[in-house]
Design a protein around this motif. Sequence first.
Motif, short mmCIF file in Angstrom:
data_model
loop_
_atom_site.label_atom_id
_atom_site.label_comp_id
_atom_site.label_asym_id
_atom_site.label_seq_id
_atom_site.Cartn_x
_atom_site.Cartn_y
_atom_site.Cartn_z
N ALA A 1 -16.92 52.12 -14.59
CA ALA A 1 -16.12 52.62 -13.48
C ALA A 1 -15.23 51.52 -12.89
CB ALA A 1 -17.03 53.19 -12.40
N LEU A 2 -14.00 51.88 -12.58
CA LEU A 2 -12.96 51.00 -12.03
C LEU A 2 -12.49 49.94 -13.02
CD1 LEU A 2 -13.94 50.46 -8.28
CD2 LEU A 2 -12.55 52.26 -9.32
N SER A 3 -12.85 50.08 -14.29
CA SER A 3 -12.30 49.16 -15.29
C SER A 3 -10.85 49.54 -15.58
CB SER A 3 -13.13 49.21 -16.57
OG SER A 3 -13.06 50.48 -17.19
N PHE A 4 -10.09 48.55 -16.05
CA PHE A 4 -8.69 48.83 -16.39
C PHE A 4 -8.33 48.15 -17.69
CE2 PHE A 4 -8.02 44.65 -14.60
CZ PHE A 4 -6.84 44.18 -15.17
N GLU A 5 -7.29 48.67 -18.33
CA GLU A 5 -6.70 48.06 -19.52
C GLU A 5 -5.21 47.89 -19.27
OE1 GLU A 5 -9.54 49.07 -23.21
OE2 GLU A 5 -7.83 50.43 -22.97
N MET A 6 -4.65 46.88 -19.90
CA MET A 6 -3.24 46.56 -19.66
C MET A 6 -2.58 46.19 -20.98
SD MET A 6 -1.87 43.52 -17.16
CE MET A 6 -0.17 42.96 -17.15
N SER A 7 -1.39 46.71 -21.19
CA SER A 7 -0.64 46.39 -22.41
C SER A 7 0.81 46.13 -22.06
CB SER A 7 -0.74 47.53 -23.43
OG SER A 7 -0.32 48.76 -22.88
N GLU A 8 1.45 45.36 -22.93
CA GLU A 8 2.87 45.07 -22.78
C GLU A 8 3.58 45.55 -24.03
OE1 GLU A 8 5.96 41.27 -22.56
OE2 GLU A 8 3.80 40.93 -22.40
N GLY A 9 4.37 46.61 -23.91
CA GLY A 9 4.97 47.20 -25.09
C GLY A 9 3.89 47.70 -26.02
N GLY A 10 3.92 47.26 -27.27
CA GLY A 10 2.91 47.68 -28.24
C GLY A 10 1.76 46.71 -28.38
N ARG A 11 1.62 45.76 -27.44
CA ARG A 11 0.56 44.76 -27.55
C ARG A 11 -0.41 44.89 -26.39
NH1 ARG A 11 1.46 41.50 -31.62
NH2 ARG A 11 3.59 41.16 -32.39
N ARG A 12 -1.70 44.92 -26.72
CA ARG A 12 -2.74 45.01 -25.69
C ARG A 12 -3.06 43.61 -25.18
NH1 ARG A 12 -6.39 50.22 -26.80
NH2 ARG A 12 -4.94 51.33 -28.18
#
Length: 543
Positions: free
Chosen positions: A340-351
């Motif tokens: 819970a409350l975790s997030f993921e972040m990517s820039e364009g096609g790169r994680r």
Amino acid sequence: MLRLTARRLAYLAATAWFNGLFYRRTLGGRVARGLGFAPRSRWPADPDRGAALLGGAFDLAGHREECPADPWRAAGTPERWRAALHGFAWLEDLRAAGGAEARDRARALVTLWLEREDRWRPLSWRPDVLGLRLASWLIAADYLFPPDALVDARPFLRSLARQANHLRRAVRLIDRPHDRLTALRGLIYGAVCLPEQVTLLPRWLERLAVELARQIGEDGGHLSRSPAVQLAVLQQLIDIGMLLEDAGRDVPPPIVDTILRMAPLLRGLLHGDGGLAQFNGSGEGDARLIAAVLRRSGAVGRQAVDGAGFARLAAGRTLVLVDVGPPPPPGFDDAAHAGALSFEMSEGGRRLIVNCGAAESGGAEWRLAQRRTGAHSTASFGGVDSALFRRDGTLGGRPRALPAERQGRSGRHLEAGLADYGGRPGLEHRRQLRLSASGDALGGTDMLIGAAGPAFDIRFHLHPSVEARLAADAASAILRLEDGGAWRLAAGGAELGLEESVYLGGHGGVRRSAQIVLGGKAVGGESRIDWTLTRSAAGGQIC
């Protein structure tokens, strides 16, 4: 201890009858000379895996087994691998490999299965496995037995009829919701394609509508809150709809309506590389398959995650996906993660920032480790998980998700919270995220309330392609992407460290990675930790 539901108890009791000496005789009946309808394959296959299968290498469910002679007697293999083997979805990979040798190999493996397994067995006739096999065999029937080989198809057709008759009896005893959908798909395939089953089609379509009402929320989300299950269910429904259309039958409105509700949510849970966000047991998935599913859903151009327990912040080339919802409800939580409350972040096609994901292989301890809070990019208190796990793998102590709110006109500022952390009244985690208009900076604030004394960790797991090092002042970390881009993570109110991690969500098995950890001790009744992720080249201001 295994949670014994009424359905599970009934199925366990029924297995004594299924395994009886005379049970197989009750599955007989009239068998047609051929199929009433021959379905076609609709989804991308993997010719490379098909070529490996020709050589006896079965790469299934995260495990590779070399068994060129008789895979049905391979010893010491994981149950997930055996279930995938008996499901026969890999027949399409052999077809994709092409050539007479691949067809002969496919037919030989089916024939050997008929010799070894054409009677009830606990795993190979398990309802979800059987439902997958029914559909897989029917899709491959014209490939296995073209018109000039129909004389060899009689044992195959007899077995199809017996398996459909057994599944008809077992479907009401299936405990896991998603498995019921897999079994119903197999029964619907049987009713459309096998002349002796055709009168049962209205029954299975009606039961499917009931299951969809139970399992899919008004927001279009499967109650498991798993992007991977969302994809699998949506693919099954599209598959059923196309089967009915190809056979000249009407597609019931509940199927059409559910597809149109599920697809926008799935689209909203994708990163720029076309793969899934890794919440609740999901890996990246197959981007080709995901694209095909969305293309065939008919729901074009929309993304809808708010209200389904997720949030999506996007600006410039930066995308942030956040789990702001409660844990899945009982009955849908046997594979749920405490993220819970975790997030993921990517820039364009790169994680860049990820959760560790989920690997199908490994033992019970390994599967539990990847479900724990520490395997996610979020905060944890004193090593306690945000949701507690029972011995049977379901969730015990559960947090409450506080309403998630977007601040400001841009909608790029998000505040969400978690009460009763780990089932403990009064213990809260609140998280604020602020994405700049350019997408060059993400600011975060984690507030830990009612946690005087216990140590806390706020983790940022990094994708394996990201290279991390601590800055000279040890107060920040530099994150370098493969394309040369760089981000800086800085924090206040906590000690910043760099530790090892693992990544389980990709296609290369378990991979080493790194994680940034903000650690400290909660002081008084509330602790506040501010952090920023800033693109080094641009240094966008958080506003």
